[in-house]
Write an enzyme that holds these catalytic residues in place. Structure first.
Site, PDB file in Angstrom:
ATOM      1  N   TYR A 157       0.854  -1.184   0.000  1.00  0.00           N
ATOM      2  CA  TYR A 157       0.000   0.000   0.000  1.00  0.00           C
ATOM      3  C   TYR A 157       0.890   1.232   0.000  1.00  0.00           C
ATOM      4  O   TYR A 157       1.686   1.433   0.926  1.00  0.00           O
ATOM      5  CB  TYR A 157      -0.932   0.024   1.210  1.00  0.00           C
ATOM      6  N   GLN A 187     -10.179   0.049   1.539  1.00  0.00           N
ATOM      7  CA  GLN A 187     -10.639  -0.770   0.419  1.00  0.00           C
ATOM      8  C   GLN A 187      -9.479  -1.406  -0.340  1.00  0.00           C
ATOM      9  O   GLN A 187      -9.609  -2.514  -0.888  1.00  0.00           O
ATOM     10  CB  GLN A 187     -11.528   0.044  -0.526  1.00  0.00           C
ATOM     11  N   ASN A 229      -3.141   5.744   7.144  1.00  0.00           N
ATOM     12  CA  ASN A 229      -3.869   6.372   8.239  1.00  0.00           C
ATOM     13  C   ASN A 229      -4.548   5.307   9.111  1.00  0.00           C
ATOM     14  O   ASN A 229      -4.320   4.114   8.951  1.00  0.00           O
ATOM     15  CB  ASN A 229      -4.884   7.381   7.687  1.00  0.00           C
ATOM     16  N   SER A 244       2.299   8.848  11.902  1.00  0.00           N
ATOM     17  CA  SER A 244       3.746   8.896  12.097  1.00  0.00           C
ATOM     18  C   SER A 244       4.124   9.730  13.315  1.00  0.00           C
ATOM     19  O   SER A 244       3.352  10.576  13.774  1.00  0.00           O
ATOM     20  CB  SER A 244       4.399   9.478  10.842  1.00  0.00           C
ATOM     21  N   HIS A 279       3.212  15.697   8.236  1.00  0.00           N
ATOM     22  CA  HIS A 279       2.576  14.479   7.730  1.00  0.00           C
ATOM     23  C   HIS A 279       1.066  14.550   7.900  1.00  0.00           C
ATOM     24  O   HIS A 279       0.312  14.115   7.033  1.00  0.00           O
ATOM     25  CB  HIS A 279       3.105  13.245   8.472  1.00  0.00           C
ATOM     26  N   GLU A 338       8.517   5.835  16.846  1.00  0.00           N
ATOM     27  CA  GLU A 338       8.809   5.348  15.499  1.00  0.00           C
ATOM     28  C   GLU A 338      10.186   5.852  15.063  1.00  0.00           C
ATOM     29  O   GLU A 338      11.023   5.096  14.591  1.00  0.00           O
ATOM     30  CB  GLU A 338       7.730   5.842  14.543  1.00  0.00           C
ATOM     31  N   HIS A 339      10.405   7.159  15.204  1.00  0.00           N
ATOM     32  CA  HIS A 339      11.691   7.781  14.895  1.00  0.00           C
ATOM     33  C   HIS A 339      12.254   8.406  16.166  1.00  0.00           C
ATOM     34  O   HIS A 339      11.544   9.127  16.870  1.00  0.00           O
ATOM     35  CB  HIS A 339      11.539   8.890  13.856  1.00  0.00           C
ATOM     36  N   ASP A 370      13.988   8.797   5.712  1.00  0.00           N
ATOM     37  CA  ASP A 370      12.710   8.742   5.006  1.00  0.00           C
ATOM     38  C   ASP A 370      12.901   8.530   3.514  1.00  0.00           C
ATOM     39  O   ASP A 370      12.047   7.932   2.858  1.00  0.00           O
ATOM     40  CB  ASP A 370      11.937  10.044   5.213  1.00  0.00           C
ATOM     41  N   GLU A 372       5.239 -37.008  27.896  1.00  0.00           N
ATOM     42  CA  GLU A 372       4.064 -36.272  27.441  1.00  0.00           C
ATOM     43  C   GLU A 372       2.894 -37.189  27.108  1.00  0.00           C
ATOM     44  O   GLU A 372       1.835 -36.720  26.695  1.00  0.00           O
ATOM     45  CB  GLU A 372       4.428 -35.417  26.212  1.00  0.00           C
ATOM     46  N   HIS A 418       4.384 -40.671  18.964  1.00  0.00           N
ATOM     47  CA  HIS A 418       5.622 -39.905  18.790  1.00  0.00           C
ATOM     48  C   HIS A 418       6.832 -40.776  19.141  1.00  0.00           C
ATOM     49  O   HIS A 418       7.827 -40.805  18.423  1.00  0.00           O
ATOM     50  CB  HIS A 418       5.617 -38.657  19.690  1.00  0.00           C
TER      51      HIS A 418
END
Length: 429
Positions: free
Chosen positions: A126, A188, A211, A236, A261, A325-326, A359, A413, A418
């Site tokens: 995206y 969408q 967003n 951001s 932003h 984030e930064h 960036d 177990e 097994h």
């Protein structure tokens, strides 16, 4: 921008201060659920309707093909083309260095184990739009996917008012060998890639920032459609930790670079004195007036805050609690702080390293965890586009070495089949 003093804050108040704004999450969640269900049920028809409704564009077709992309890319200015070429090479160099083969390990005589990488066959990307389409995000996602060897790359980006994309994205598509760009935005687009439509192929993993609607859609399809996502990535954010060795004008520029932003972006200043906060505030006012997106940036700054700390170590404690984030370490003492960084998406060291370098063109990836997810998530890398598959091989000696251990643990177990899978081999070798 409100100012807090760290010494006056209780641990509970710090925790609240580090929370991102989530008031409308329920409204967003319901709207996203409605959009994704409609795309799932109606396919292209819903996508064309949402293009008209949200983007104010009447589309005859949901994608641009290679020929159309080439025609659009031809209009790119020479300087922009060279800038994309440089960014592409730097991003490619950084991510190519992440390609490595794991060594085969003999865990005991005759028992050999190793891992091999395999690309995720179908990935979706995206590329955010809004007021501008972002070729930098296309490069950040497309380059590692290209290096990983992903067989099918599906790219979605909102259409411009002319029903096309811009020359920068079109040129990036050519650099990356992407022959089709789907003109779909928002939740969408995520739904289309997760469920597939008549035009849009279904993918196995979806990448890309966006967003709150995009973020919510990614989280929803992860559970509802079983589609993997890179990470939850919302609005951001940046945290700048500064002391008296910083350049206030640089700090202000970094805060505004984040603020432009969107109004929901956070630009946090952590400073070692009230005087430094005041100097940065003055610079903010001056620089803000010159920005074309000053109204957006001003709202983001208004929703952000500053924290005054006693020293850089206390500042790092707050930063790790916030998990930005930064993270920009605007100090000459940044080398001393590097070992203290525990929670951050990407870190920018010293007064000459702006976030905008990462960036666009330094080489590191700018698709990073937000909203505190840096406490547990990493940014996108080459590893994000591959699966790591383990292999093992046991020879006759290894069977005798490891056999009884497996039998005992299986007995403990209560899993007799097994145990038998090992025992039957030991008896027949």
């Amino acid at each position: 921008m409100k100012t807090y003093n760290y010494r006056d804050l209780t641990p509970q108040q710090i925790e609240v201060l580090c929370l991102r704004q989530l008031e409308d999450d329920q409204v967003v969640r319901e709207r996203v659920r409605e959009i994704t269900e409609r795309v799932r049920n109606e396919g292209d028809k819903a996508l064309l309707d949402y293009a008209r409704q949200f983007d104010q564009v009447l589309l005859n077709r949901l994608y641009l093909d290679a020929e159309e992309l080439a025609a659009i890319a031809a209009g790119i200015p020479d300087e922009a083309r060279l800038a994309i070429d440089t960014a592409y090479e730097n991003i490619r160099s950084f991510h190519a260095a992440q390609i490595h083969l794991d060594a085969e390990v003999e865990t005991m005589p005759g028992v050999n184990c190793w891992r091999e990488n395999r690309p995720i066959d179908k990935v979706g990307m995206y590329i955010p739009g809004g007021s501008a389409v972002l070729p930098s995000t296309f490069l950040m996602l497309g380059v590692p996917a290209q290096l990983a060897g992903c067989k099918e790359i599906v790219v979605c980006s909102p259409p411009q008012k002319d029903g096309k994309t811009n020359c920068y994205v079109a040129y990036a598509a050519q650099k990356l060998g992407v022959a089709r760009v789907y003109l779909i935005g928002g939740a969408q687009a995520v739904a289309a890639m997760a469920y597939g439509t008549e035009s849009v192929p279904k993918v196995y993993k979806i990448f890309g920032p966006g967003n709150r609607y995009v973020t919510q859609a990614k989280q929803l399809v992860q559970s509802a459609a079983g589609t993997a996502i890179d990470m939850p990535a919302g609005p951001s954010e940046v945290l700048v930790l500064a002391d008296e060795t910083c350049v206030p004008a640089f700090v202000a520029a970094d805060l505004l670079a984040q603020a432009e932003h969107g109004a929901d972006s956070q630009a946090i200043l952590v400073a070692t004195s009230d005087a430094l906060v005041e100097q940065v505030m003055q610079e903010l006012e001056v620089q803000l007036q010159a920005l074309p997106r000053r109204d957006v940036a001003a709202k983001a700054i208004e929703n952000s805050y500053a924290v005054v700390v006693a020293d850089l170590e206390q500042g790092m404690a707050f930063s790790n609690a916030y998990a930005p984030e930064h993270l920009i370490l605007a100090t000459n003492s940044f080398e001393d702080l590097v070992p203290l960084v525990q929670n951050a998406g990407s870190v920018f060291l010293g007064n000459l390293t702006p976030e905008s370098a990462g960036d666009y063109a330094s080489g590191t990836n700018h698709t990073l965890p937000t909203s505190g997810f840096a406490r547990a998530y990493s940014g996108v890398s080459l590893d994000s586009f591959v699966k790591k598959i383990t292999f093992q091989r046991i020879d006759p000696e290894g069977l005798q070495q490891i056999g009884r251990t497996v039998e005992v643990l299986a007995e403990a177990e209560g899993l007799e089949a097994h145990k038998n899978a090992m025992s039957i081999r030991m008896k027949n070798v």
